[in-house]
Design a protein around this motif. Sequence first.
Motif, PDB file in Angstrom:
ATOM      1  N   ILE A  27       0.834  -1.175  -0.090  1.00  0.00           N
ATOM      2  CA  ILE A  27       0.065   0.008   0.020  1.00  0.00           C
ATOM      3  C   ILE A  27       0.814   1.342  -0.153  1.00  0.00           C
ATOM      4  CG2 ILE A  27      -1.576   1.400   1.153  1.00  0.00           C
ATOM      5  CD1 ILE A  27      -3.006  -1.565   2.231  1.00  0.00           C
ATOM      6  N   LEU A  28       1.884   1.191   0.693  1.00  0.00           N
ATOM      7  CA  LEU A  28       2.976   2.250   0.701  1.00  0.00           C
ATOM      8  C   LEU A  28       3.690   2.567  -0.552  1.00  0.00           C
ATOM      9  CD1 LEU A  28       4.558   1.754   4.293  1.00  0.00           C
ATOM     10  CD2 LEU A  28       3.153   3.788   3.372  1.00  0.00           C
ATOM     11  N   VAL A  29       3.881   1.465  -1.123  1.00  0.00           N
ATOM     12  CA  VAL A  29       4.587   1.362  -2.529  1.00  0.00           C
ATOM     13  C   VAL A  29       3.368   1.973  -3.597  1.00  0.00           C
ATOM     14  CG1 VAL A  29       5.169  -0.143  -4.479  1.00  0.00           C
ATOM     15  CG2 VAL A  29       6.004  -0.518  -2.462  1.00  0.00           C
ATOM     16  N   PHE A  30       2.174   1.762  -3.589  1.00  0.00           N
ATOM     17  CA  PHE A  30       1.158   2.217  -4.361  1.00  0.00           C
ATOM     18  C   PHE A  30       1.135   3.662  -4.248  1.00  0.00           C
ATOM     19  CE2 PHE A  30      -3.274   3.671  -3.758  1.00  0.00           C
ATOM     20  CZ  PHE A  30      -3.693   3.983  -5.188  1.00  0.00           C
ATOM     21  N   ALA A  31       1.078   4.401  -3.052  1.00  0.00           N
ATOM     22  CA  ALA A  31       0.928   5.877  -2.620  1.00  0.00           C
ATOM     23  C   ALA A  31       2.367   6.430  -3.062  1.00  0.00           C
ATOM     24  CB  ALA A  31       1.007   5.952  -1.136  1.00  0.00           C
ATOM     25  N   ALA A  32       3.630   5.701  -2.905  1.00  0.00           N
ATOM     26  CA  ALA A  32       4.728   6.355  -3.565  1.00  0.00           C
ATOM     27  C   ALA A  32       4.619   6.628  -4.897  1.00  0.00           C
ATOM     28  CB  ALA A  32       5.794   5.597  -2.782  1.00  0.00           C
ATOM     29  N   ILE A  33       4.366   5.658  -5.746  1.00  0.00           N
ATOM     30  CA  ILE A  33       4.324   5.538  -7.222  1.00  0.00           C
ATOM     31  C   ILE A  33       3.319   6.549  -7.600  1.00  0.00           C
ATOM     32  CG2 ILE A  33       3.586   4.271  -9.074  1.00  0.00           C
ATOM     33  CD1 ILE A  33       4.647   1.762  -7.854  1.00  0.00           C
ATOM     34  N   GLY A  34       2.246   6.800  -6.796  1.00  0.00           N
ATOM     35  CA  GLY A  34       1.002   7.576  -7.439  1.00  0.00           C
ATOM     36  C   GLY A  34       1.777   9.187  -7.225  1.00  0.00           C
ATOM     37  N   VAL A  47       3.741  10.631   1.223  1.00  0.00           N
ATOM     38  CA  VAL A  47       3.061   9.178   0.952  1.00  0.00           C
ATOM     39  C   VAL A  47       2.480   8.668   2.077  1.00  0.00           C
ATOM     40  CG1 VAL A  47       4.383   6.522   1.065  1.00  0.00           C
ATOM     41  CG2 VAL A  47       5.465   8.432  -0.410  1.00  0.00           C
ATOM     42  N   PHE A  48       2.832   9.050   3.456  1.00  0.00           N
ATOM     43  CA  PHE A  48       2.057   8.635   4.468  1.00  0.00           C
ATOM     44  C   PHE A  48       0.692   9.191   4.262  1.00  0.00           C
ATOM     45  CE2 PHE A  48       6.089   6.883   6.237  1.00  0.00           C
ATOM     46  CZ  PHE A  48       5.517   5.725   6.361  1.00  0.00           C
ATOM     47  N   LEU A  49       0.618  10.653   3.756  1.00  0.00           N
ATOM     48  CA  LEU A  49      -0.652  11.300   3.914  1.00  0.00           C
ATOM     49  C   LEU A  49      -1.541  10.643   2.794  1.00  0.00           C
ATOM     50  CD1 LEU A  49      -2.411  13.626   4.569  1.00  0.00           C
ATOM     51  CD2 LEU A  49      -1.206  14.921   2.659  1.00  0.00           C
ATOM     52  N   THR A  50      -0.951   9.989   1.737  1.00  0.00           N
ATOM     53  CA  THR A  50      -1.695   9.580   0.781  1.00  0.00           C
ATOM     54  C   THR A  50      -1.996   8.100   1.178  1.00  0.00           C
ATOM     55  OG1 THR A  50      -0.788  10.669  -0.908  1.00  0.00           O
ATOM     56  CG2 THR A  50      -1.800   8.716  -1.834  1.00  0.00           C
ATOM     57  N   ALA A  51      -1.151   7.215   1.711  1.00  0.00           N
ATOM     58  CA  ALA A  51      -1.259   5.787   2.229  1.00  0.00           C
ATOM     59  C   ALA A  51      -2.203   5.775   3.523  1.00  0.00           C
ATOM     60  CB  ALA A  51      -0.254   5.116   2.370  1.00  0.00           C
ATOM     61  N   TRP A  52      -2.397   6.488   4.232  1.00  0.00           N
ATOM     62  CA  TRP A  52      -3.104   6.317   5.571  1.00  0.00           C
ATOM     63  C   TRP A  52      -4.552   5.745   5.242  1.00  0.00           C
ATOM     64  CZ3 TRP A  52      -7.352   8.090   7.884  1.00  0.00           C
ATOM     65  CH2 TRP A  52      -7.802   9.200   7.495  1.00  0.00           C
TER      66      TRP A  52
END
Length: 131
Positions: A27-34, A47-52
């Motif tokens: 899920i963190l990878v998904f957020a980082a890629i995005g 990344v954490f803001l997007t992933a949480w």
Amino acid sequence: MNSETQQSMRASRQALIAAALSDAFLILVFAAIGRDAHQRGDIVTGVFLTAWPFLAGAAIAWFAGRARRRPLSMATGVMVWLGAVAGGMILRALTGQSVVLAFVVVALLSLGLFLVGYRALLALARRLRKS
């Protein structure tokens, strides 16, 4: 408790931890890629803001669906995937983050590939090992 039972419990615990960490990492990878695709700064915090919201949705699915029983099963993967996307989008909407159809589709496809995909590869490897 005999040693075979202890080994089985240890293996179950290890599978549970591995699956939970893998889900969170993907899920963190998904957020980082995005975030990278949209050239957004503030890498770690961003990344954490997007992933949480997706992490929270996945966690809810883990507990509600009792994923601890069979954490690496395909059924668990589907449950965690759909929970991450549904919960993530609901939480994003409730916190004023954007929820547009294109993002929902990308999240469905990406998280499906990630969260169900590694479980499918593990199932295939198990089958190949048995034969």
